[in-house]
Design a protein around this motif. Structure first.
Motif, PDB file in Angstrom:
ATOM      1  N   ALA A  57       0.835  -1.205   0.000  1.00  0.00           N
ATOM      2  CA  ALA A  57       0.000   0.000   0.000  1.00  0.00           C
ATOM      3  C   ALA A  57       0.872   1.258   0.000  1.00  0.00           C
ATOM      4  O   ALA A  57       0.676   2.168   0.793  1.00  0.00           O
ATOM      5  N   PHE A  58       1.902   1.263  -0.849  1.00  0.00           N
ATOM      6  CA  PHE A  58       2.786   2.411  -1.092  1.00  0.00           C
ATOM      7  C   PHE A  58       3.775   2.703   0.027  1.00  0.00           C
ATOM      8  O   PHE A  58       4.439   3.731   0.016  1.00  0.00           O
ATOM      9  N   SER A  59       3.885   1.847   1.033  1.00  0.00           N
ATOM     10  CA  SER A  59       4.767   2.107   2.169  1.00  0.00           C
ATOM     11  C   SER A  59       5.175   0.787   2.827  1.00  0.00           C
ATOM     12  O   SER A  59       5.078  -0.270   2.220  1.00  0.00           O
ATOM     13  N   MET A  60       5.599   0.882   4.090  1.00  0.00           N
ATOM     14  CA  MET A  60       5.902  -0.317   4.870  1.00  0.00           C
ATOM     15  C   MET A  60       4.599  -1.034   5.200  1.00  0.00           C
ATOM     16  O   MET A  60       3.547  -0.400   5.287  1.00  0.00           O
ATOM     17  N   ARG A 109       4.083  -1.707 -12.156  1.00  0.00           N
ATOM     18  CA  ARG A 109       4.996  -0.907 -11.339  1.00  0.00           C
ATOM     19  C   ARG A 109       4.156   0.141 -10.604  1.00  0.00           C
ATOM     20  O   ARG A 109       3.640   1.061 -11.199  1.00  0.00           O
ATOM     21  N   LEU A 110       4.022  -0.047  -9.298  1.00  0.00           N
ATOM     22  CA  LEU A 110       3.208   0.855  -8.487  1.00  0.00           C
ATOM     23  C   LEU A 110       4.101   1.851  -7.747  1.00  0.00           C
ATOM     24  O   LEU A 110       5.253   1.550  -7.452  1.00  0.00           O
ATOM     25  N   PRO A 111       3.572   3.009  -7.431  1.00  0.00           N
ATOM     26  CA  PRO A 111       4.366   3.995  -6.686  1.00  0.00           C
ATOM     27  C   PRO A 111       4.503   3.604  -5.219  1.00  0.00           C
ATOM     28  O   PRO A 111       3.836   2.695  -4.739  1.00  0.00           O
ATOM     29  N   ALA A 114       8.664   1.243   0.612  1.00  0.00           N
ATOM     30  CA  ALA A 114       8.893   0.943   2.028  1.00  0.00           C
ATOM     31  C   ALA A 114      10.285   1.399   2.437  1.00  0.00           C
ATOM     32  O   ALA A 114      10.487   1.889   3.549  1.00  0.00           O
ATOM     33  N   ALA A 115      11.261   1.271   1.535  1.00  0.00           N
ATOM     34  CA  ALA A 115      12.644   1.629   1.851  1.00  0.00           C
ATOM     35  C   ALA A 115      12.791   3.126   2.131  1.00  0.00           C
ATOM     36  O   ALA A 115      13.500   3.526   3.058  1.00  0.00           O
ATOM     37  N   LYS A 116      12.133   3.946   1.338  1.00  0.00           N
ATOM     38  CA  LYS A 116      12.221   5.401   1.552  1.00  0.00           C
ATOM     39  C   LYS A 116      11.582   5.799   2.874  1.00  0.00           C
ATOM     40  O   LYS A 116      12.115   6.619   3.613  1.00  0.00           O
ATOM     41  N   LYS A 117      10.431   5.212   3.177  1.00  0.00           N
ATOM     42  CA  LYS A 117       9.754   5.524   4.448  1.00  0.00           C
ATOM     43  C   LYS A 117      10.585   5.046   5.631  1.00  0.00           C
ATOM     44  O   LYS A 117      10.717   5.741   6.641  1.00  0.00           O
TER      45      LYS A 117
END
Length: 172
Positions: A57-60, A109-111, A114-117
């Motif tokens: 869901a776009f994050s961790m 390819r979804l935006p 998790a790594a950036k967050k």
């Protein structure tokens, strides 16, 4: 070098990549530990922390996205992911270098990352970014890891070891 690789893996793909990153790191002491059982206080002699998890869901991941994975057939869903581990981990006594990675589906390819967050939250705790967050591709939710990604993960681990080496030398 004492490196710790903390990972969250639901389908096994992120764990495979974490183990390849650790192999690339080499070093005298490289520990690979899942987020559910990782200690919330790092040992004082840790020279490098690497954290990896799947992008949900776009994050961790969250408890609800892990539950959704279970509904899709995931057999081993962790009770604590990297999000909860980062929330619980103690701030380091010194600015320990950190690198983060995630896994995402190759197509579509979804935006989101998790790594950036994870990097943002770890830096806020006092860790020092060593490299920009890295993404590794997997096919579908359950994998397998995309062709070439395991080798790339090992190479990235070796790059991280090279980047952290100057910080570890007594003349640095």
């Amino acid at each position: 070098m004492h490196a710790v690789v903390v990972f969250e893996s639901i389908w096994g793909n992120t764990e495979q990549l974490a183990r390849e990153v650790a192999a690339g790191l080499g070093g005298e002491r490289t520990e690979v530990v899942d987020a559910a059982s990782a200690p919330v206080a790092l040992e004082a002699d840790v020279d490098l922390l690497v954290v990896g998890g799947p992008t949900h869901a776009f994050s961790m991941s969250t408890s609800s996205t892990r539950e959704a994975a279970k509904q899709q057939g995931a057999a081993q869903v962790p009770t604590r992911g990297i999000r909860e581990w980062i929330e619980a981990v103690s701030s380091p006594a010194r600015a320990v270098p950190v690198a983060t990675f995630d896994t995402r589906m190759v197509t579509p390819r979804l935006p989101g990352s998790a790594a950036k967050k994870a990097m943002k939250r770890l830096v806020a705790l006092g860790f020092r970014p060593l490299a920009k967050p890295e993404t590794f591709g997997v096919h579908g939710y359950s994998g397998p890891v995309a062709d070439g990604e395991l080798d790339r993960a090992r190479r990235w681990g070796a790059e991280l070891a090279g980047l952290s080496a100057p910080a570890l030398s007594p003349d640095a």
